[in-house]
Design an enzyme around this catalytic site. Sequence first.
Site, mmCIF file in Angstrom:
data_model
loop_
_atom_site.group_PDB
_atom_site.id
_atom_site.type_symbol
_atom_site.label_atom_id
_atom_site.label_comp_id
_atom_site.label_asym_id
_atom_site.label_seq_id
_atom_site.Cartn_x
_atom_site.Cartn_y
_atom_site.Cartn_z
ATOM 1 N N ILE A 152 0.836 -1.207 0.000
ATOM 2 C CA ILE A 152 0.000 0.000 0.000
ATOM 3 C C ILE A 152 0.865 1.249 0.000
ATOM 4 O O ILE A 152 0.601 2.200 -0.751
ATOM 5 C CB ILE A 152 -0.965 -0.006 1.201
ATOM 6 C CG1 ILE A 152 -1.950 -1.172 1.076
ATOM 7 C CG2 ILE A 152 -1.723 1.317 1.289
ATOM 8 C CD1 ILE A 152 -2.898 -1.311 2.247
ATOM 9 N N CYS A 230 -4.546 6.009 7.346
ATOM 10 C CA CYS A 230 -5.542 5.039 6.869
ATOM 11 C C CYS A 230 -5.104 3.627 7.232
ATOM 12 O O CYS A 230 -5.585 2.664 6.629
ATOM 13 C CB CYS A 230 -5.694 5.148 5.358
ATOM 14 S SG CYS A 230 -6.792 6.457 4.824
ATOM 15 N N ALA A 231 -4.177 3.495 8.174
ATOM 16 C CA ALA A 231 -3.599 2.182 8.490
ATOM 17 C C ALA A 231 -4.316 1.543 9.670
ATOM 18 O O ALA A 231 -5.255 0.767 9.501
ATOM 19 C CB ALA A 231 -2.105 2.334 8.756
ATOM 20 N N ASP A 256 -8.770 7.931 9.166
ATOM 21 C CA ASP A 256 -9.787 6.912 8.917
ATOM 22 C C ASP A 256 -9.879 5.914 10.056
ATOM 23 O O ASP A 256 -10.826 5.144 10.125
ATOM 24 C CB ASP A 256 -9.458 6.175 7.611
ATOM 25 C CG ASP A 256 -10.550 5.184 7.210
ATOM 26 O OD1 ASP A 256 -11.737 5.565 7.258
ATOM 27 O OD2 ASP A 256 -10.219 4.038 6.843
ATOM 28 N N GLU A 261 -12.639 2.548 18.443
ATOM 29 C CA GLU A 261 -13.613 2.677 17.366
ATOM 30 C C GLU A 261 -14.945 2.039 17.769
ATOM 31 O O GLU A 261 -14.978 0.849 18.065
ATOM 32 C CB GLU A 261 -13.082 2.030 16.083
ATOM 33 C CG GLU A 261 -11.838 2.725 15.541
ATOM 34 C CD GLU A 261 -11.310 2.093 14.257
ATOM 35 O OE1 GLU A 261 -11.857 1.057 13.824
ATOM 36 O OE2 GLU A 261 -10.356 2.650 13.682
ATOM 37 N N HIS A 279 -13.469 4.404 9.444
ATOM 38 C CA HIS A 279 -12.762 3.201 9.003
ATOM 39 C C HIS A 279 -13.328 2.697 7.665
ATOM 40 O O HIS A 279 -13.826 1.571 7.551
ATOM 41 C CB HIS A 279 -12.861 2.102 10.061
ATOM 42 C CG HIS A 279 -11.687 1.162 10.024
ATOM 43 N ND1 HIS A 279 -11.120 0.643 11.157
ATOM 44 C CD2 HIS A 279 -10.980 0.649 8.992
ATOM 45 C CE1 HIS A 279 -10.113 -0.160 10.827
ATOM 46 N NE2 HIS A 279 -10.010 -0.167 9.504
ATOM 47 N N GLY A 281 -11.518 2.468 4.769
ATOM 48 C CA GLY A 281 -10.455 2.100 3.836
ATOM 49 C C GLY A 281 -10.827 0.989 2.872
ATOM 50 O O GLY A 281 -10.422 1.009 1.713
#
Length: 527
Positions: A152, A230-231, A256, A261, A279, A281
């Site tokens: 990525i 975004c990881a 993200d 969460e 989240h 992604g």
Amino acid sequence: MTYRIVVSDPLEKTGLAMLRESGHDVVEVSAEDKPRLPELLAEADALVVRSGTRVTADLLSAGSKLRVVGRAGIGVDNVDIPAATERGVLVVNAPTANLISATEHTFALLLAAARNVASADAAMRREEWNRKAYVGTELQGKTLGVIGFGRIGQAVARRARAFDMEILAYDPFLDADQVRRADARPLELDELLAEADVVTLHVPLTDATRNLLTGDRLRRMKQGAILINCARGGTVDEATLLELLESGHLAAAGLDVFAEEPPTDWRLATHPRVVSTPHLGAQTREAQVRISTQTARMVLAALDGSLAVTAVNLPFRPAGTAGEPWLRLAERLGRIAGALLGSGPRHLQVTLQSIADALHPSVAVAALKGALVPSLGEAVNYVNAESLARERGIELVRSASEAASPWPSVVRVRAVGPEGEVEIAGTLFQDGEPRVVELDGYPLEFRPNRHVLLLRNRDVPGVVGRLGTVLGEAGVNIAEIHLARRPNSDRAVAVVRVDQRPDDATLQRILDVDEIERADRIDLSDA
């Protein structure tokens, strides 16, 4: 042969079609029938889940014929991996299905953060027209720092070049020449943070990456820089990030993922300088199709006995169950070596003495998998360990030895990295349990499991007592302690197995003991 495949969570239709077209009996479980899942598993050969089903030890025990669990996605937190492995149930997933979606979402957040898209959109919805309040910045000519230069990270870098951005990269598992071949400039983490106009993270959440961007590191970022994550949540000190956004030291952030969460403290997610998403992604139609089809393909291949699957747990039993203890030993030796090395190995040598030739390839891969886990976490398995090593320029060397040894059979792992090397040896005792018998030339013996503290100290009286005091005051119980020293040396090694993982404050108190020069905390609870 026809198998029964139970699908307990909604799966995109393309993957479902693949399962049905295979000729197997596919059972979709509705929300109303979910309480009957244990009953439906009684005759099942495979179970396919998403995040809505918790695959517990009890649920696994209900499927006495169960051979495969397919997790549609990358995360397997909802699957009891040790219980599945103990029952011989293979767990497969779809670890690369969201690569493009995560890459593109990184740029969605970056562009939105750089041009104040979210704040300007919110103002327009309030019927406010205020162009001067939302002056942004261009990406052209800026420097992008990529932390984690795997698939990525490299995909993000390729797209950033279309914006005429300069690419910096930090990845302890990649050789500098490999980074340069990808048209990026390799830097150490602190250097990257100081130079980059934009920093983006693409690392898994492991002990090595947890809180990777500490408060001190975040403060090293340039005035006016942008942070994108975004990881994984938990890789960034969120309190300090909020502080730096409030002060204006950082211009913006695109997030993200979060440590919790959904968040219970929404101040960071709702900050005016933050573009935040829940989240997302992997939340694209294309990624959902790939997740569905990759999972279906892996489940079908596993049912057919193929080893070419993205297995999360043990995918094979070389030479029968007799080979499994050697795999466990080698993986734990590799895990300890990788953790002590402090960075990704560049070279890993696995030397086997008086171990059946048929076991050599799998034992070497087990050691390699263990050595990669401290940095790559759940992304590594027995199937992909060698390919991940090749991508990162890690050399795996396997050899046999006939040297004299006090032990009848030995696995020796030597890991070499940019900052040094670690050599560790182990064997199996008569009870089949693995033991470490040597570390960096120190003869010792300990069980490589649970939580391990490894100390290097000056060989003077009182060290063990002071260590015990620190652990006792922290509520950490010592299960075993092993001491070793070399002749004519004033240095010693202590290995302490503990029942609880010492926290950062406790580790620092241990290091504050004058005689203790180094303390490493190694988690082997899931090995």
